[in-house]
Design a protein around this motif. Structure first.
Motif, PDB file in Angstrom:
ATOM      1  N   TYR A 105      34.858  35.515  37.890  1.00 24.64           N
ATOM      2  CA  TYR A 105      34.198  34.377  37.101  1.00 24.64           C
ATOM      3  C   TYR A 105      34.362  35.066  35.611  1.00 24.64           C
ATOM      4  CZ  TYR A 105      31.031  32.280  40.566  1.00 24.64           C
ATOM      5  OH  TYR A 105      30.354  31.702  41.522  1.00 24.64           O
ATOM      6  N   LEU A 156      31.997  39.393  37.466  1.00 26.40           N
ATOM      7  CA  LEU A 156      31.905  38.399  36.255  1.00 26.40           C
ATOM      8  C   LEU A 156      32.741  39.265  35.078  1.00 26.40           C
ATOM      9  CD1 LEU A 156      29.173  38.095  37.967  1.00 26.40           C
ATOM     10  CD2 LEU A 156      28.809  36.405  36.321  1.00 26.40           C
ATOM     11  N   VAL A 183      36.834  31.185  38.055  1.00 20.67           N
ATOM     12  CA  VAL A 183      36.134  30.347  37.467  1.00 20.67           C
ATOM     13  C   VAL A 183      36.053  30.706  36.004  1.00 20.67           C
ATOM     14  CG1 VAL A 183      33.555  29.541  37.314  1.00 20.67           C
ATOM     15  CG2 VAL A 183      34.319  30.140  39.727  1.00 20.67           C
TER      16      VAL A 183
END
Length: 868
Positions: A105, A156, A183
């Motif tokens: 992410y 992330l 993402v």
């Protein structure tokens, strides 16, 4: 109706203190949710949805199905429409069914990563799976990093961290080998230099993933844009499915356009302007007293603090128990302070919070009653992100845009239909800037030895570029024919994602680095004597050292600001293309720009306190830009119509300012990203010319993107002038706060006349001509003499009709393909003579006679020029 029957949320627009400055109220109706069921969901996902009482909206289900079908998607539904759940659930489904699968992410800000981490941790617990989600950025403790690389299945991060760690990919072998999803959230933030850098970074990431045998699927989320599919493709190099229909529920919302300058007498030069910040504070306090929970977005950290302080002082005098329910929120606060305010908004502990755009992003603060946007935040994306912070699904909300006195804000005040129309903004990403591309090629060669095939596949770069980098010793070619970075350092540390140039100046206060900036920003904002604002504090630049790339400042609280003046010269280096919109031709090409920063002024409000000389070497750079010419007869028209000095020059200058002022209306950029020049005569065009160019070495795609929407830009600029009720020009129309010529000369009526001419020439049709290479030109010349003759005859006929502008356009076209066409040189010389440019006529006629001493027109003109 009795006033007591009016809902608190509706009272503002009816209040006698404010209603006269409300120029438009757009009531956005409530809507009900639309749901859709998905077949074949994993059992744990079904149990989770049932336990939470969650039904998927249609757009969430659509996203889910496309992700299941292995398609790349970009979701552009509004704030609070459930975008995150739309991609988290299918990713979690993959994690359940494939115990080795990983996902990356990428967020533009650490705060977003942390917020999303909590969401993923909760999902992990609810779904009873082990993904060990973790953030990996500059704040991650070193002793935890090894464990994350070895065990985390969801990581992330942000582009800055990714940029620096890609060369350590061998430590991430497990993660990259099993990478199923990438993402990219808030993808509209990736624009300009930053966006172009991130696009190259993503290509480096794809190359490494492919090296480990994975081919990850991309999931992008974004605010609403005019070109979402183009953005997704440019950012990743992949094809996408667009999901843009919002099927989530929402309550009714009044969106109010509020103009403090509505009743200002603009025909009086010295009339006092209202204070936007004071009016913002008054509206903020009004809503708090009505028990309407309000978030107030401001233009700077300093204003967030000041409006909160002013509000607290006023509230303390009237209703002191509410003082502790008001707070400011901005970057620079400690993480625990920010979390406390975020939680306080959700619990309604805080009734009013002032903030910068730090709360614009998708940080979870719940839904509020009202939002004040103090000054147009630069993009419509930000407007809707900020206004989306107000509104629950079952009750009415309020959004108020308080206008500043500048072109964009005042354009919206006068054109509410445009404001609430379809998305107009285009995000641009430029993959053609050689400086950026070469920097990322060096990084890629450091990460893995680079083949010419990979260079072409990932960076669209021919082998000649690689060989040139070898010649300057930035790369080394191995005996196997691959390219490697030949040094021990990591080139990623030498290339900032936020800047185009690697040349970096460090700003010091008390031997501590306050910030870094590029040379052009230093010239504009950190020259000696400049007032520099950092985190709401003011500093004076004491010493600028160009040799050591350092700036020393002293802290000083001053009540003035500084504006730098500069002289600009522009030369056309290479024509790339020209586009005709009806009879208006817009050229695009490479430009050489020289900016000479020679003076700065100290200004207190609107009063100049003094001017001071600067001794800085000129900035010279090559960039890309557009230009167009205005025919001589328009100059004659405005000189006849209006009285005063420098009428035509003031009109050209006004057109330049007004167009640049509205650039951000259509292309997501800041006006400081763009430069311009207007001149009554330019040696490269032999006409009155206006240039608008990217303010970065090599260009970053702003003006190239603007050409596509140029008719809309001209029309909106003309509307701006028509609707501004000032007499001689003002900050709402043709004045520029960044003008290097001190806003001189400017002539509003001439500006409007020239824009009217431009609008009349555009009929909606569009044709594009690409400039040919020298080799193609040489090959064609021998076969196209007849076509040149036809073009020349057309140009001669236009000359005889007195249409010198159109005639010269054709003749310049001929000369761009055949420099030895003596007829074209001679006829341009004759036109210049007719226009009163004797020296220009002599120069062009000399070229014609050198090529053909018997040229009839050239000989006739020779006798006229010499009075023989």
């Amino acid at each position: 109706m009795d006033s007591s029957d009016i809902e608190p949320i509706d009272r503002f627009k009816n209040d006698i203190r404010y209603r006269d400055k409300i120029v438009h109220v757009e009531t956005i109706p409530s809507k009900k949710a639309k749901y859709k069921k998905i077949d074949n969901l994993n059992g744990r996902i079904i149990d989770y949805l049932e336990s939470k009482g969650v039904k998927l909206y249609e757009h969430q289900a659509e996203a889910y199905e496309h992700i299941q079908n292995k398609e790349n998607i970009i979701i552009t539904t509004p704030t609070a429409s459930g975008k995150t759940l739309a991609f988290n659930l299918p990713i979690m489904e993959t994690m359940i069914e494939d115990e080795e699968a990983t996902a990356l992410y990428i967020y533009p800000a650490k705060a977003l990563s942390n917020d999303q981490l909590h969401v993923l941790e909760n999902l992990e617990e609810e779904l009873d799976i082990k993904t060990n989600p973790r953030t990996y950025d500059g704040d991650t403790p070193k002793d935890e990093r090894y464990g994350i690389r070895q065990k985390s299945r969801i990581v992330l991060t942000n582009p800055y961290q990714l940029h620096l760690i890609l060369s350590w990919h061998h430590q991430w072998k497990r993660f990259y080998t099993n990478l199923k999803y990438i993402v990219i959230d808030e993808s509209h933030y990736y624009k300009g230099v930053f966006g172009s850098n991130v696009a190259f970074l993503i290509r480096r990431l794809k190359r490494i993933a492919n090296n480990y045998g994975s081919n990850p699927q991309f999931i992008l989320s974004s605010a609403t844009l005019a070109n979402p599919l183009e953005l997704a493709n440019k950012l990743t190099g992949e094809e996408f499915v667009l999901i843009d229909k919002d099927t989530s529920p929402s309550g009714e919302k009044d969106f109010i356009l509020y103009n403090p300058f509505k009743n200002k007498k603009k025909n009086k030069r010295n009339s006092k302007s209202p204070s936007v910040h004071v009016e913002t504070e008054e509206i903020f306090v009004y809503l708090i007293f009505k028990n309407i929970q309000t978030l107030c977005f401001t233009v700077s950290r300093k204003m967030a603090e000041l409006i909160a302080r002013w509000s607290k002082n006023e509230i303390n005098n009237i209703k002191s128990k509410l003082v502790d329910r008001v707070a400011a929120y901005r970057a620079g606060y400690r993480p625990e302070e920010r979390r406390e305010i975020e939680e306080g908004l959700k619990s309604r502990k805080y009734l009013g919070v002032t903030c910068t755009n730090a709360l614009e992003l998708g940080i979870n603060i719940g839904s509020l009653d009202a939002v004040i946007i103090s000054g147009y935040p630069g993009t419509m994306v930000s407007v809707w992100q900020q206004s989306g912070r107000a509104g629950r699904s079952n009750q009415k909300s309020l959004a108020i845009l308080v206008a500043f006195e500048n072109q964009l804000d005042q354009y919206f005040m006068n054109n509410p239909d445009f404001f609430f129309d379809k998305p107009h903004e285009n995000v641009f990403i430029d993959l053609n800037n050689s400086i950026l591309r070469n920097a990322h090629i060096l990084c890629a060669a450091k990460e893995l030895s680079l083949t010419s095939e990979e260079s072409d596949k990932y960076f669209n770069t021919p082998v000649e570029v690689l060989d040139n980098l070898v010649k300057v010793k930035d790369l080394r070619k191995t005996p196997r024919g691959t390219y490697v970075y030949p040094y021990d350092d990591n080139p990623a540390f030498n290339h900032s994602l936020d800047q185009l140039s690697s040349e970096e100046f460090r700003v010091f206060y008390n031997r501590q680095v306050l910030e870094t900036m590029g040379r052009s920003q230093v010239y504009r904002e950190a020259h000696e004597g400049a007032v520099l604002i950092n985190k709401g504090e003011s500093y004076i630049v004491d010493k600028l050292n160009l040799r050591n790339n350092t700036v020393n400042v002293v802290k000083e609280d001053v009540d003035y600001h500084t504006v730098v003046l500069n002289k600009v010269t522009v030369n056309i280096k290479r024509k790339i293309s020209k586009i005709k919109f009806g009879d208006l031709t817009i050229h695009f090409g490479e430009l050489t720009v020289t900016e000479d920063y020679y003076k700065y002024k100290k200004i207190q409000f609107s009063k100049t306190l003094g001017s001071f000389d600067l001794d800085l070497p000129p900035l010279r750079f090559t960039t890309k830009g557009l230009w167009f010419t205005i025919p001589a007869y328009i100059e004659d028209e405005v000189e006849e119509l209006y009285s005063g000095d420098s009428i035509f020059a003031g009109g050209l200058h006004g057109v330049e300012h007004a167009l640049i002022g509205l650039f951000p209306l259509h292309v997501m950029c800041d006006r400081s990203d763009i430069g311009g020049l207007s001149t009554k005569y330019h040696e490269d065009t032999q006409e009155s010319t206006i240039f608008i160019y990217d303010g970065y070495e090599g260009g970053i795609g702003i003006t190239e993107k603007a050409i596509e929407i140029f008719p809309e830009l001209v029309k909106s600029t003309y509307d701006l002038l028509k609707n501004c009720d000032c007499v001689d020009g003002c900050p709402s129309c043709i004045y520029s706060p960044k003008c290097g010529n001190d806003n001189k000369p400017l002539h509003k009526k001439a500006t409007k006349h020239i824009l009217g001419y431009m609008c009349s020439k555009m009929d909606g049709s569009k044709s594009e001509v690409k400039e040919k290479s020298n080799e193609a030109i040489n090959e064609e010349i021998s076969n196209k003499k007849d076509s040149f003759e036809v073009e020349y005859e057309e140009a001669y006929d236009l000359y005889c009709q007195g249409d010198y502008f159109s005639s010269k356009e054709i003749l310049n076209d001929i000369l761009s393909k055949d420099k030895k066409n003596s007829d074209a040189w001679a006829l341009i010389a004759m036109i210049l003579y007719e226009q009163g440019d004797k020296q220009g006529a002599i120069n062009f006629n000399k070229r014609a006679l050198n090529l053909d001493s018997a040229n009839e027109i050239a000989n006739d003109l020779f006798f006229k020029l010499n009075n023989l």
